[in-house]
Scaffold this active site. Structure first.
Site, PDB file in Angstrom:
ATOM      1  N   LYS A  23      -4.386 -11.495  -3.959  1.00 20.33           N
ATOM      2  CA  LYS A  23      -5.399 -11.476  -4.994  1.00 20.33           C
ATOM      3  C   LYS A  23      -5.529 -10.094  -5.614  1.00 20.33           C
ATOM      4  O   LYS A  23      -6.066  -9.922  -6.695  1.00 20.33           O
ATOM      5  CB  LYS A  23      -6.771 -11.839  -4.399  1.00 20.33           C
ATOM      6  CG  LYS A  23      -6.852 -13.178  -3.718  1.00 20.33           C
ATOM      7  CD  LYS A  23      -8.236 -13.333  -3.062  1.00 20.33           C
ATOM      8  CE  LYS A  23      -8.289 -14.591  -2.235  1.00 20.33           C
ATOM      9  NZ  LYS A  23      -9.533 -14.616  -1.403  1.00 20.33           N
ATOM     10  N   ASP A  58      -0.800  -4.596  -6.281  1.00 16.30           N
ATOM     11  CA  ASP A  58      -1.818  -3.541  -6.220  1.00 16.30           C
ATOM     12  C   ASP A  58      -1.354  -2.389  -5.340  1.00 16.30           C
ATOM     13  O   ASP A  58      -1.548  -1.228  -5.677  1.00 16.30           O
ATOM     14  CB  ASP A  58      -3.170  -4.096  -5.732  1.00 16.30           C
ATOM     15  CG  ASP A  58      -3.060  -4.842  -4.404  1.00 16.30           C
ATOM     16  OD1 ASP A  58      -1.932  -5.089  -3.930  1.00 16.30           O
ATOM     17  OD2 ASP A  58      -4.113  -5.185  -3.839  1.00 16.30           O
ATOM     18  N   ASP A 116       2.976  -0.819   0.605  1.00 15.61           N
ATOM     19  CA  ASP A 116       2.636  -0.197   1.882  1.00 15.61           C
ATOM     20  C   ASP A 116       3.926  -0.158   2.720  1.00 15.61           C
ATOM     21  O   ASP A 116       4.769   0.698   2.509  1.00 15.61           O
ATOM     22  CB  ASP A 116       1.541  -1.069   2.506  1.00 15.61           C
ATOM     23  CG  ASP A 116       0.707  -0.339   3.535  1.00 15.61           C
ATOM     24  OD1 ASP A 116       1.182   0.643   4.073  1.00 15.61           O
ATOM     25  OD2 ASP A 116      -0.416  -0.786   3.814  1.00 15.61           O
ATOM     26  N   LYS A 128       1.932   3.905  -0.993  1.00 19.01           N
ATOM     27  CA  LYS A 128       1.673   4.631   0.255  1.00 19.01           C
ATOM     28  C   LYS A 128       3.029   4.863   0.922  1.00 19.01           C
ATOM     29  O   LYS A 128       3.407   4.131   1.845  1.00 19.01           O
ATOM     30  CB  LYS A 128       0.846   3.718   1.174  1.00 19.01           C
ATOM     31  CG  LYS A 128      -0.537   4.198   1.492  1.00 19.01           C
ATOM     32  CD  LYS A 128      -1.087   3.310   2.601  1.00 19.01           C
ATOM     33  CE  LYS A 128      -2.533   3.014   2.383  1.00 19.01           C
ATOM     34  NZ  LYS A 128      -3.094   2.178   3.475  1.00 19.01           N
ATOM     35  N   PHE A 148      -7.222   3.582   4.287  1.00 13.77           N
ATOM     36  CA  PHE A 148      -7.534   2.204   3.902  1.00 13.77           C
ATOM     37  C   PHE A 148      -8.321   2.258   2.604  1.00 13.77           C
ATOM     38  O   PHE A 148      -9.396   2.836   2.549  1.00 13.77           O
ATOM     39  CB  PHE A 148      -8.354   1.516   4.996  1.00 13.77           C
ATOM     40  CG  PHE A 148      -8.354   0.021   4.831  1.00 13.77           C
ATOM     41  CD1 PHE A 148      -7.580  -0.771   5.660  1.00 13.77           C
ATOM     42  CD2 PHE A 148      -9.104  -0.586   3.833  1.00 13.77           C
ATOM     43  CE1 PHE A 148      -7.558  -2.152   5.484  1.00 13.77           C
ATOM     44  CE2 PHE A 148      -9.084  -1.958   3.653  1.00 13.77           C
ATOM     45  CZ  PHE A 148      -8.310  -2.742   4.487  1.00 13.77           C
ATOM     46  N   VAL A 149      -7.760   1.678   1.536  1.00 15.34           N
ATOM     47  CA  VAL A 149      -8.418   1.795   0.226  1.00 15.34           C
ATOM     48  C   VAL A 149      -8.984   0.468  -0.261  1.00 15.34           C
ATOM     49  O   VAL A 149      -8.446  -0.600   0.017  1.00 15.34           O
ATOM     50  CB  VAL A 149      -7.476   2.389  -0.843  1.00 15.34           C
ATOM     51  CG1 VAL A 149      -7.276   3.874  -0.630  1.00 15.34           C
ATOM     52  CG2 VAL A 149      -6.136   1.672  -0.880  1.00 15.34           C
TER      53      VAL A 149
HETATM   54  C1  PRP Z   1      -1.742  -6.437   0.355  1.00 11.15           C
HETATM   55  C2  PRP Z   1      -1.132  -6.050  -0.971  1.00 11.15           C
HETATM   56  C3  PRP Z   1       0.310  -6.407  -0.826  1.00 11.15           C
HETATM   57  C4  PRP Z   1       0.561  -6.165   0.632  1.00 11.15           C
HETATM   58  C5  PRP Z   1       1.239  -4.835   0.768  1.00 11.15           C
HETATM   59  O1  PRP Z   1      -2.086  -7.772   0.308  1.00 11.15           O
HETATM   60  O2  PRP Z   1      -1.713  -6.740  -2.049  1.00 11.15           O
HETATM   61  O3  PRP Z   1       0.558  -7.762  -1.143  1.00 11.15           O
HETATM   62  O4  PRP Z   1      -0.705  -6.166   1.298  1.00 11.15           O
HETATM   63  O5  PRP Z   1       1.574  -4.589   2.085  1.00 11.15           O
HETATM   64  P1  PRP Z   1       3.072  -4.374   2.588  1.00 11.15           P
HETATM   65  O6  PRP Z   1       3.781  -3.448   1.607  1.00 11.15           O
HETATM   66  O7  PRP Z   1       2.846  -3.690   3.911  1.00 11.15           O
HETATM   67  O8  PRP Z   1       3.741  -5.687   2.720  1.00 11.15           O
HETATM   68  P2  PRP Z   1      -3.238  -8.458   1.197  1.00 11.15           P
HETATM   69  O9  PRP Z   1      -2.568  -9.145   2.344  1.00 11.15           O
HETATM   70  O10 PRP Z   1      -4.270  -7.428   1.528  1.00 11.15           O
HETATM   71  O11 PRP Z   1      -3.805  -9.593   0.244  1.00 11.15           O
HETATM   72  P3  PRP Z   1      -4.873  -9.544  -0.963  1.00 11.15           P
HETATM   73  O12 PRP Z   1      -4.161  -8.864  -2.145  1.00 11.15           O
HETATM   74  O13 PRP Z   1      -5.176 -10.973  -1.255  1.00 11.15           O
HETATM   75  O14 PRP Z   1      -6.072  -8.754  -0.518  1.00 11.15           O
END
Ligand code: PRP
Length: 177
Positions: A40, A97, A100, A128, A149-150
């Site tokens: 999302k 967004d 990581d 990151k 953690f942002v």
């Molecule tokens: C977050 C972000 C990426 C993923 C990045 O999603 O939006 O999809 O984690 O992490 P990675 O590079 O370690 O794979 P999240 O699971 O928090 O879902 P959300 O966007 O619905 O909050």
């Protein structure tokens, strides 16, 4: 709201979104773009970005499930939902967004490439690099951030904080006992 410290202001985000849109306008010209937004977190970023683009734009949404808990990616990704059905011969930009570990983007890139787009590039708001497990470089990148953690501007902690107008570091007291 959670205790937090502002890292990137609303004005800084707006300026950077404008710059990224400028890069895309220059690179793609009049070509129609297919933007794939990862739910999302990337919804707010994509909404702002596409309104600064000059070319015709289609939007699609995908959602993945990652197994695991807390703030760490588990490494196992599966596609939960997708409206990105037909990308054959399209110019695709995958919008995230945050980058990581890179595990989510790596999975999604492989998935989308199977649809045989003409081109595919990655656009992330936040990077990151210290957490990277998969060697991935985004083509368009908003900001590099430290390992904190942002929340805000689409990003959440336990589903809250997405509607903050800025990006902030969550105070560790919020998630550490
Ligand atoms: C977050 C972000 C990426 C993923 C990045 O999603 O939006 O999809 O984690 O992490 P990675 O590079 O370690 O794979 P999240 O699971 O928090 O879902 P959300 O966007 O619905 O909050």
């Amino acid at each position: 709201m959670y205790k937090h410290k502002v890292l990137i202001t609303e004005q800084e985000i707006a300026r950077r979104v404008e710059e990224i849109a400028g890069e895309m306008n220059k690179q793609y010209g009049e070509k129609t773009l297919d933007m794939v937004c990862v739910l999302k977190g990337a919804t707010i970023f994509m909404s702002d970005l596409i309104r600064k683009l000059q070319m015709p734009v289609r939007i699609h949404f995908v959602q993945v499930s990652t197994y695991g808990t807390g703030s760490e990616s588990s490494g196992t990704v599966s596609l939960h939902f997708s409206t990105a059905a037909d990308l054959l011969d399209r110019d695709v930009v995958l919008i995230e967004d945050i980058l990581d570990t890179g595990i989510t983007l790596d999975y999604l890139l492989k998935h989308l490439k199977e649809k045989k787009p003409r081109s595919i590039q990655v656009c992330v708001l936040l990077d990151k690099p210290t957490k990277r497990k998969v060697n991935l470089q985004p083509h368009f990148r908003g900001f590099e951030i430290p390992d904190e953690f942002v929340i805000g501007y689409g990003l959440d902690y336990q589903e809250l904080g997405r509607n903050l107008r800025f990006i902030a570091a969550l105070d560790p007291s919020e998630y550490k006992p």
